[in-house]
Design a protein around this motif. Sequence first.
Motif, PDB file in Angstrom:
ATOM      1  N   SER A  98     -64.285  11.592  23.242  1.00  0.00           N
ATOM      2  CA  SER A  98     -65.395  12.188  24.029  1.00  0.00           C
ATOM      3  C   SER A  98     -64.822  12.364  24.844  1.00  0.00           C
ATOM      4  N   ARG A  99     -63.652  11.414  25.623  1.00  0.00           N
ATOM      5  CA  ARG A  99     -63.419  11.168  26.821  1.00  0.00           C
ATOM      6  C   ARG A  99     -62.952  12.545  27.597  1.00  0.00           C
ATOM      7  N   PRO A 100     -63.961  12.937  29.164  1.00  0.00           N
ATOM      8  CA  PRO A 100     -62.756  14.319  29.856  1.00  0.00           C
ATOM      9  C   PRO A 100     -61.965  14.506  29.768  1.00  0.00           C
ATOM     10  N   ALA A 101     -60.655  13.145  29.989  1.00  0.00           N
ATOM     11  CA  ALA A 101     -59.257  13.112  29.934  1.00  0.00           C
ATOM     12  C   ALA A 101     -58.917  13.882  28.823  1.00  0.00           C
ATOM     13  N   PHE A 102     -59.018  12.999  27.845  1.00  0.00           N
ATOM     14  CA  PHE A 102     -58.797  13.798  26.151  1.00  0.00           C
ATOM     15  C   PHE A 102     -58.461  15.210  25.855  1.00  0.00           C
ATOM     16  N   ALA A 103     -59.909  15.823  26.387  1.00  0.00           N
ATOM     17  CA  ALA A 103     -60.230  17.246  26.290  1.00  0.00           C
ATOM     18  C   ALA A 103     -59.315  17.901  26.883  1.00  0.00           C
ATOM     19  N   LYS A 104     -59.681  17.153  28.126  1.00  0.00           N
ATOM     20  CA  LYS A 104     -58.317  17.982  29.323  1.00  0.00           C
ATOM     21  C   LYS A 104     -56.921  17.892  28.264  1.00  0.00           C
ATOM     22  N   ALA A 105     -56.508  17.030  28.048  1.00  0.00           N
ATOM     23  CA  ALA A 105     -55.036  16.789  27.478  1.00  0.00           C
ATOM     24  C   ALA A 105     -55.068  17.269  26.545  1.00  0.00           C
ATOM     25  N   HIS A 106     -55.431  17.852  25.601  1.00  0.00           N
ATOM     26  CA  HIS A 106     -55.638  18.321  24.008  1.00  0.00           C
ATOM     27  C   HIS A 106     -56.023  19.660  24.076  1.00  0.00           C
ATOM     28  N   ALA A 107     -56.367  20.848  25.619  1.00  0.00           N
ATOM     29  CA  ALA A 107     -56.971  21.708  25.749  1.00  0.00           C
ATOM     30  C   ALA A 107     -55.364  22.118  26.281  1.00  0.00           C
ATOM     31  N   ASP A 108     -54.484  20.999  27.070  1.00  0.00           N
ATOM     32  CA  ASP A 108     -53.960  21.448  27.632  1.00  0.00           C
ATOM     33  C   ASP A 108     -52.682  21.486  26.571  1.00  0.00           C
ATOM     34  N   GLN A 109     -52.654  21.131  25.872  1.00  0.00           N
ATOM     35  CA  GLN A 109     -50.864  20.871  24.792  1.00  0.00           C
ATOM     36  C   GLN A 109     -51.469  22.269  23.855  1.00  0.00           C
ATOM     37  N   LEU A 110     -52.916  22.511  23.936  1.00  0.00           N
ATOM     38  CA  LEU A 110     -53.083  24.297  23.041  1.00  0.00           C
ATOM     39  C   LEU A 110     -52.059  24.807  23.624  1.00  0.00           C
ATOM     40  N   ALA A 111     -52.545  25.026  24.997  1.00  0.00           N
ATOM     41  CA  ALA A 111     -52.550  25.813  26.088  1.00  0.00           C
ATOM     42  C   ALA A 111     -51.854  26.117  25.658  1.00  0.00           C
ATOM     43  N   HIS A 112     -50.017  25.494  26.267  1.00  0.00           N
ATOM     44  CA  HIS A 112     -49.231  25.109  25.980  1.00  0.00           C
ATOM     45  C   HIS A 112     -48.436  25.890  24.770  1.00  0.00           C
ATOM     46  N   PHE A 113     -48.246  25.596  23.964  1.00  0.00           N
ATOM     47  CA  PHE A 113     -48.216  26.386  22.326  1.00  0.00           C
ATOM     48  C   PHE A 113     -48.108  27.689  22.873  1.00  0.00           C
ATOM     49  N   ALA A 114     -49.983  27.676  23.024  1.00  0.00           N
ATOM     50  CA  ALA A 114     -50.346  29.225  23.033  1.00  0.00           C
ATOM     51  C   ALA A 114     -49.649  30.038  24.093  1.00  0.00           C
ATOM     52  N   ALA A 115     -49.401  30.280  24.972  1.00  0.00           N
ATOM     53  CA  ALA A 115     -48.303  29.967  25.651  1.00  0.00           C
ATOM     54  C   ALA A 115     -47.488  30.807  24.922  1.00  0.00           C
ATOM     55  N   ALA A 116     -46.516  29.557  24.762  1.00  0.00           N
ATOM     56  CA  ALA A 116     -45.227  29.738  23.512  1.00  0.00           C
ATOM     57  C   ALA A 116     -45.280  31.268  23.029  1.00  0.00           C
ATOM     58  N   ASP A 117     -46.365  30.707  22.439  1.00  0.00           N
ATOM     59  CA  ASP A 117     -46.526  32.848  21.410  1.00  0.00           C
ATOM     60  C   ASP A 117     -46.472  33.777  22.016  1.00  0.00           C
ATOM     61  N   LYS A 118     -46.899  33.878  22.645  1.00  0.00           N
ATOM     62  CA  LYS A 118     -46.850  35.394  23.743  1.00  0.00           C
ATOM     63  C   LYS A 118     -45.697  35.196  24.290  1.00  0.00           C
ATOM     64  N   LEU A 176     -43.332  15.115  32.124  1.00  0.00           N
ATOM     65  CA  LEU A 176     -43.480  15.145  30.620  1.00  0.00           C
ATOM     66  C   LEU A 176     -42.545  16.037  29.961  1.00  0.00           C
ATOM     67  N   THR A 177     -41.834  15.810  28.797  1.00  0.00           N
ATOM     68  CA  THR A 177     -41.544  17.000  28.542  1.00  0.00           C
ATOM     69  C   THR A 177     -41.485  16.703  27.618  1.00  0.00           C
ATOM     70  N   THR A 178     -42.247  18.512  26.426  1.00  0.00           N
ATOM     71  CA  THR A 178     -42.007  17.965  24.956  1.00  0.00           C
ATOM     72  C   THR A 178     -41.689  19.208  24.719  1.00  0.00           C
ATOM     73  N   PHE A 179     -41.724  19.512  23.246  1.00  0.00           N
ATOM     74  CA  PHE A 179     -41.395  20.943  22.786  1.00  0.00           C
ATOM     75  C   PHE A 179     -41.835  21.848  23.289  1.00  0.00           C
ATOM     76  N   GLU A 180     -41.094  23.058  23.240  1.00  0.00           N
ATOM     77  CA  GLU A 180     -41.364  24.593  24.565  1.00  0.00           C
ATOM     78  C   GLU A 180     -42.391  25.244  22.653  1.00  0.00           C
ATOM     79  N   TRP A 181     -42.429  24.816  21.473  1.00  0.00           N
ATOM     80  CA  TRP A 181     -42.598  25.779  20.928  1.00  0.00           C
ATOM     81  C   TRP A 181     -42.793  24.331  19.525  1.00  0.00           C
TER      82      TRP A 181
END
Lengths: 215, 215
Positions: B192-212, B6-11
């Motif tokens: 409220s589905r666990p798969a949404f929570a995981k996907a949402h957290a992963d997206q936030l973490a992806h962009f936060a890692a790019a901040d660093k 899957l490709t998304t923006f790096e930041w």
Amino acid sequence: MADLTLTTFEWVPEPPRGFVRDLRVRWALEEAALPYRVVGVPGDRGPEHLAHQPFGQVPWLIDGDLSIFESGAILLHLGELSAKLMPSDPRGRSEVTKWVFAALNSVEMASLPWTMLKFMGHANDTPAWKFVDDFLKIRLKHLEPVLAKREWLAGSFCVADILMSDVLRVVDSQGGLAHSPACRDYVARATSRPAFAKAHADQLAHFAAADKARS
Amino acid sequence: MADLTLTTFEWVPEPPRGFVRDLRVRWALEEAALPYRVVGVPGDRGPEHLAHQPFGQVPWLIDGDLSIFESGAILLHLGELSAKLMPSDPRGRSEVTKWVFAALNSVEMASLPWTMLKFMGHANDTPAWKFVDDFLKIRLKHLEPVLAKREWLAGSFCVADILMSDVLRVVDSQGGLAHSPACRDYVARATSRPAFAKAHADQLAHFAAADKARS
């Protein structure tokens, strides 16, 4: 053998004639030479209408025991019935499917608000209009080089071309393709197909017949 | 065995985080428990980006030798890989497909301009805003009784629910579901589905890692 019934409005006023979305389905059916009948639904959007099309729009297509709404879904369904509308190999189907969504979710998402505001006379100096106008311009800017390099979106003519050219045809009717020559040529190429001419004439005749029945 | 990238923006800047469309694909992949990797593309929309996504948007998905753009096309493709995302019988597939298009071409076509204008502060007293606001209201008016009567759009949870609830979630974030309780409940149920929570957290973490990486 598919048993296909297309439902559209039984009557609409003059301005949308030639642009009602049953045209997309008629066009695909004519390209594939699939037999079908057309029936009309009143404009009052009663419970039976909403059971087939929950947003009170047209068209919908009945194929045996399936009832399908959304022109994109209907055209993908017809694509599976005829190789003239969509190849049957996975790569070919995938190419067609992504351009079907691009026509509807990348281009028409921008072009439909644009066209409606133009038609309603609201294309004037407000930030909301400017946003809608810029939204369409950036999508056309990206589409233009794609269409400059290929005759059809996915190799040979397919359901994605019916959708994309119908979307662009509406923009063209409001002067929106003035700076997009490849888009304009593509619309001309698509709408010069005999199946488009037949579908377009049939839609006009359908509503003209309803005029007579009402008079 | 699918080989999925899957490709998304790096930041991206803060405001769109949690709403970038790779979320829809992550969510589907998590629901189906399909293995995948995520890679980032720079924001400059160079030739390689446009070769995969001609409109300069994200996401796109590589599956072996297929490259697929448009979240609708990607989710239908994933639906064919897992019965957790789409049934495999013709009637079930047809139901899912029409609601996939309804989410994108009937609801998001109205909701995306609405959300953008709200976000930009252009939701004010102009005819263009009024058109966009009314367009969304009529679509929600039709969707509300549908969602009041069913848990999920097509029998059991499917890719159409991922798309429709993600479209409505954005509207909800701008206060647009105040008069649509069934739509609001549906968004709450889906997210409220666990798969949404995981996907949402992963997206936030992806962009936060790019901040660093940028700091």
